[in-house]
Design an enzyme around this catalytic site. Structure first.
Site, PDB file in Angstrom:
ATOM      1  N   ASN A  56     -54.777 -29.768  63.020  1.00  0.00           N
ATOM      2  CA  ASN A  56     -55.078 -28.788  64.073  1.00  0.00           C
ATOM      3  C   ASN A  56     -56.150 -29.355  65.001  1.00  0.00           C
ATOM      4  O   ASN A  56     -55.933 -30.460  65.539  1.00  0.00           O
ATOM      5  CB  ASN A  56     -55.320 -27.371  63.544  1.00  0.00           C
ATOM      6  CG  ASN A  56     -56.350 -27.187  62.475  1.00  0.00           C
ATOM      7  OD1 ASN A  56     -56.146 -27.603  61.342  1.00  0.00           O
ATOM      8  ND2 ASN A  56     -57.463 -26.562  62.786  1.00  0.00           N
ATOM      9  N   ASP A  57     -57.243 -28.689  65.211  1.00  0.00           N
ATOM     10  CA  ASP A  57     -58.176 -29.043  66.295  1.00  0.00           C
ATOM     11  C   ASP A  57     -58.516 -30.532  66.399  1.00  0.00           C
ATOM     12  O   ASP A  57     -58.846 -31.147  65.385  1.00  0.00           O
ATOM     13  CB  ASP A  57     -59.532 -28.361  66.079  1.00  0.00           C
ATOM     14  CG  ASP A  57     -59.438 -26.912  65.696  1.00  0.00           C
ATOM     15  OD1 ASP A  57     -58.334 -26.364  65.677  1.00  0.00           O
ATOM     16  OD2 ASP A  57     -60.497 -26.331  65.406  1.00  0.00           O
ATOM     17  N   GLN A  73     -58.813 -32.047  62.716  1.00  0.00           N
ATOM     18  CA  GLN A  73     -58.672 -31.264  61.492  1.00  0.00           C
ATOM     19  C   GLN A  73     -57.375 -31.690  60.827  1.00  0.00           C
ATOM     20  O   GLN A  73     -56.293 -31.570  61.411  1.00  0.00           O
ATOM     21  CB  GLN A  73     -58.625 -29.767  61.832  1.00  0.00           C
ATOM     22  CG  GLN A  73     -59.961 -29.210  62.272  1.00  0.00           C
ATOM     23  CD  GLN A  73     -60.922 -29.092  61.090  1.00  0.00           C
ATOM     24  OE1 GLN A  73     -60.851 -28.159  60.318  1.00  0.00           O
ATOM     25  NE2 GLN A  73     -61.829 -30.037  60.955  1.00  0.00           N
ATOM     26  N   TRP A  81     -51.826 -25.822  57.008  1.00  0.00           N
ATOM     27  CA  TRP A  81     -53.289 -25.853  56.976  1.00  0.00           C
ATOM     28  C   TRP A  81     -53.758 -25.765  55.534  1.00  0.00           C
ATOM     29  O   TRP A  81     -53.236 -24.950  54.772  1.00  0.00           O
ATOM     30  CB  TRP A  81     -53.808 -24.673  57.807  1.00  0.00           C
ATOM     31  CG  TRP A  81     -55.275 -24.703  58.034  1.00  0.00           C
ATOM     32  CD1 TRP A  81     -55.922 -25.378  59.027  1.00  0.00           C
ATOM     33  CD2 TRP A  81     -56.265 -24.006  57.286  1.00  0.00           C
ATOM     34  NE1 TRP A  81     -57.265 -25.160  58.925  1.00  0.00           N
ATOM     35  CE2 TRP A  81     -57.505 -24.318  57.886  1.00  0.00           C
ATOM     36  CE3 TRP A  81     -56.245 -23.165  56.188  1.00  0.00           C
ATOM     37  CZ2 TRP A  81     -58.712 -23.800  57.411  1.00  0.00           C
ATOM     38  CZ3 TRP A  81     -57.443 -22.655  55.712  1.00  0.00           C
ATOM     39  CH2 TRP A  81     -58.657 -22.968  56.321  1.00  0.00           C
ATOM     40  N   SER A 114     -64.342 -27.999  62.071  1.00  0.00           N
ATOM     41  CA  SER A 114     -64.455 -28.673  63.372  1.00  0.00           C
ATOM     42  C   SER A 114     -65.884 -28.951  63.807  1.00  0.00           C
ATOM     43  O   SER A 114     -66.835 -28.319  63.344  1.00  0.00           O
ATOM     44  CB  SER A 114     -63.768 -27.819  64.434  1.00  0.00           C
ATOM     45  OG  SER A 114     -62.377 -27.877  64.224  1.00  0.00           O
ATOM     46  N   ASP A 188     -68.180 -24.428  64.087  1.00  0.00           N
ATOM     47  CA  ASP A 188     -67.751 -25.187  65.264  1.00  0.00           C
ATOM     48  C   ASP A 188     -68.906 -25.660  66.164  1.00  0.00           C
ATOM     49  O   ASP A 188     -68.935 -25.365  67.367  1.00  0.00           O
ATOM     50  CB  ASP A 188     -66.732 -24.366  66.083  1.00  0.00           C
ATOM     51  CG  ASP A 188     -65.501 -24.017  65.269  1.00  0.00           C
ATOM     52  OD1 ASP A 188     -65.322 -24.596  64.183  1.00  0.00           O
ATOM     53  OD2 ASP A 188     -64.716 -23.154  65.715  1.00  0.00           O
ATOM     54  N   GLU A 242     -63.754 -19.264  68.841  1.00  0.00           N
ATOM     55  CA  GLU A 242     -63.925 -20.530  68.135  1.00  0.00           C
ATOM     56  C   GLU A 242     -64.207 -21.641  69.141  1.00  0.00           C
ATOM     57  O   GLU A 242     -63.971 -21.492  70.344  1.00  0.00           O
ATOM     58  CB  GLU A 242     -62.648 -20.845  67.333  1.00  0.00           C
ATOM     59  CG  GLU A 242     -62.329 -19.741  66.315  1.00  0.00           C
ATOM     60  CD  GLU A 242     -61.120 -20.003  65.427  1.00  0.00           C
ATOM     61  OE1 GLU A 242     -60.067 -20.359  65.975  1.00  0.00           O
ATOM     62  OE2 GLU A 242     -61.236 -19.855  64.204  1.00  0.00           O
TER      63      GLU A 242
HETATM   64  C1  FRU Z   1     -59.954 -23.462  65.233  1.00  0.00           C
HETATM   65  C2  FRU Z   1     -60.513 -23.434  63.812  1.00  0.00           C
HETATM   66  C3  FRU Z   1     -62.004 -23.656  63.831  1.00  0.00           C
HETATM   67  C4  FRU Z   1     -62.265 -24.203  62.470  1.00  0.00           C
HETATM   68  C5  FRU Z   1     -61.028 -25.016  62.210  1.00  0.00           C
HETATM   69  C6  FRU Z   1     -60.574 -24.986  60.774  1.00  0.00           C
HETATM   70  O1  FRU Z   1     -58.593 -23.701  65.278  1.00  0.00           O
HETATM   71  O2  FRU Z   1     -60.180 -22.227  63.172  1.00  0.00           O
HETATM   72  O3  FRU Z   1     -62.742 -22.492  64.128  1.00  0.00           O
HETATM   73  O4  FRU Z   1     -63.431 -24.982  62.440  1.00  0.00           O
HETATM   74  O5  FRU Z   1     -60.007 -24.492  63.024  1.00  0.00           O
HETATM   75  O6  FRU Z   1     -59.499 -25.846  60.566  1.00  0.00           O
END
Ligand code: FRU
Length: 534
Positions: A56-57, A73, A81, A114, A188, A242
């Site tokens: 992800n991020d 991520q 996830w 993140s 974050d 986020e």
């Molecule tokens: C955003 C998020 C962040 C967190 C991360 C976890 O997509 O939810 O807030 O740090 O992904 O994977």
């Protein structure tokens, strides 16, 4: 806490992290999906995607000694996830990436969420030396089974690298910032240098309170609280804020008109449904961020500013240490509404195209202008650009461009004759039955990306099909720039004043492009297409 189409099992797994039953759900679901047939036809050519498994991020991107580093991520063991680590990739042009080994790994006692990386060139932290300055990665630690922190605590931690980002060590005094005991959604960290105050500013969120918290530091190790940012009347039950990001930009390139832009990822409530990225233009006085203007309380999403009007951009972040050029941004090309059901294999998740940012007045309103990077433009020039003669299309006429490709750069300007609507179809099948349609309605000013017939859409009922944004076309003229890849369409309209990013999953062989005009005549000029050689 996390959302997905498998909301129930994944949420349960997150909440009771460490419980055998939850782990089993996660392992079984990852395993089942890793068996899905591979989908090379949807492997992006111009966008980073990990060879395998879930991302992800984007996290902590930076430039050092001519190499761009991207972290993200990453669940190195699953297609959904899961336990989060920082994956790592490098590139010299932001387009072709080399996947490196995992940079910062999760452990049974800690997930690595993140954050950002800072190049501590003056060794203010003392973690490196003047001759070998350290890189500092600020990230969220999520603690499990740790007697020092209540289970599920989210706190800000530091890892540092003394070898240019290849290896990372955890700072001995972690965590460096905590809101314990009320810190389950505190995450974050993003860190930016504030020259006027000769200090670093960190933005973080209390995600479920839709609250950005600002801190300052001079040594990058000790942080003191400055202020909270939370527009009044904004709180929405269930909404998360986020990945906050504070960026200085001068308006219209005028150094005497400095602004700060606060970028925040929100989920749900995005303009295109599900998760998305919004921004506020304002001032920062060293303590407090104040937006220049806010829509009236109770306004709907369309009253706010959005970085992207498509469905597939989230967690957008800035590259650090790029020098004085325009800020470079990169996002996650997905949406929490359906991210865990995307039909790609053996990977799931990818990055957006990096863009450069400017702030310009558009229709009297300070607006983020996003354009592909100079490295992208260089690639297009090297590939070769086909220029086509201007075309006039009458009512219900289409013109199929005599060029094929599934990775294309397309530029065209629409001039209204007396048409109601005109546009372009990309990733069109030879029989014309499938395709992604970008159309502009001259009478309403609505720009629509319609992926209803783009190919595979049934993998999630939450995969939204049409995305609409309002955009003025002065004198009936609208310019479109499309970056088409194997599984995405990115649209930059009117020189980057409006951006739309959408994933698509077309059938193999959908490599045609058509222009069309409806309800009258449209003149098309500047038709330039570049097909990737890859
Ligand atoms: C955003 C998020 C962040 C967190 C991360 C976890 O997509 O939810 O807030 O740090 O992904 O994977």
């Amino acid at each position: 806490m996390k959302r997905s189409d498998q909301t129930v099992p994944l949420d349960t797994a997150r909440r009771y992290h460490g419980l055998a039953a939850a782990c089993l759900v996660l392992i079984l679901s990852s395993h089942a999906q890793a068996q899905d047939p591979a989908t090379p036809q949807w492997r992006p050519a111009l966008h980073f995607s990990p060879a395998e498994h879930w991302m992800n991020d984007p996290n902590g991107p930076f430039l050092l000694d001519g190499t761009y580093h991207l972290f993200y991520q990453y669940n190195p063991a699953g297609m959904v996830w899961g336990p989060m680590s920082w994956g790592h990739a490098t590139s010299t042009d932001l387009l072709h990436w080399h996947e490196e080994s995992v940079a910062i790994s999760s452990s049974p006692n800690e997930d690595i969420f993140s954050g950002t990386v800072v190049y501590d060139s003056r060794n203010s932290s003392g973690l490196g030396s003047a001759s070998a300055p350290p890189l500092l990665a600020f990230h969220t630690s999520v603690f499990h089974g740790n007697p020092a922190h209540p289970d599920g605590t989210q706190a800000q931690s530091l890892s540092y690298s003394l070898d240019g980002g290849a290896h990372w060590r955890s700072y001995e005094q972690n965590p460096i910032l905590t809101l314990e005991p009320e810190s389950r959604q505190f995450r974050d960290p993003s860190v930016v240098w504030y020259p006027q105050g000769q200090c670093w500013i960190m933005t973080t969120v209390v995600a479920d309170a839709q609250l950005v918290k600002l801190y300052r530091s001079t040594d990058l190790l000790h942080w003191s609280f400055l202020s909270d940012f939370q527009p009044s009347g904004y709180r929405k039950p269930g909404m998360l804020w986020e990945m906050p990001l504070l960026i200085p930009l001068s308006l219209d390139g005028n150094p005497h008109d400095p602004r700060w832009v606060m970028i925040v990822s929100v989920n749900p409530w995005s303009i295109a449904g599900g998760s998305g990225v919004q921004y506020f233009v304002g001032r920062f006085d060293g303590t407090r961020f104040t937006p220049d203007a806010l829509p009236p309380e109770g306004s709907d999403p369309s009253a706010y500013d959005w970085l992207d009007h498509g469905a597939d951009q989230y967690a957008t972040i800035r590259f650090a240490n790029t020098g004085t050029e325009a800020p470079l941004l990169i996002g996650w090309m997905s949406n929490w509404d359906y991210a865990s059901t995307l039909p790609t294999a053996p990977w799931r998740g990818q990055a957006t195209l990096p863009v450069q940012l400017a702030l310009k007045t558009v229709d009297g309103h300070p607006t983020l202008i996003q354009t592909p990077t100079p490295t992208y433009e260089e690639l297009i020039r090297r590939q070769g650009i086909a220029a086509f003669a201007d075309r006039d299309l009458g009512s219900s006429q289409t013109w199929r461009v005599p060029l094929v490709g599934d990775v294309l750069d397309i530029r065209v300007t629409l001039h209204r004759g007396d048409a109601v609507r005109a546009g372009i179809v990309v990733r069109q099948s030879p029989d014309g039955r499938t395709g992604t349609v970008i159309s502009y309605d001259f009478t309403t000013g609505n720009l629509t990306l319609d992926r209803s017939h783009s190919g595979e859409v049934a993998f999630s009922p939450r995969f939204s099909l049409t995305h609409i944004a309002h955009l003025s076309a002065p004198d009936g003229v609208l310019s479109l720039h499309l970056v088409v890849d194997r599984n995405s369409v990115e649209l930059f309209a009117n020189g980057g004043a409006l951006r739309m990013t959408d994933l698509v999953f077309p059938p193999a062989g959908s490599d045609r492009v058509s222009l069309f005009s409806d309800g009258g005549r449209t003149h098309f000029t500047g038709i330039r297409i570049s097909a990737s050689a890859r």
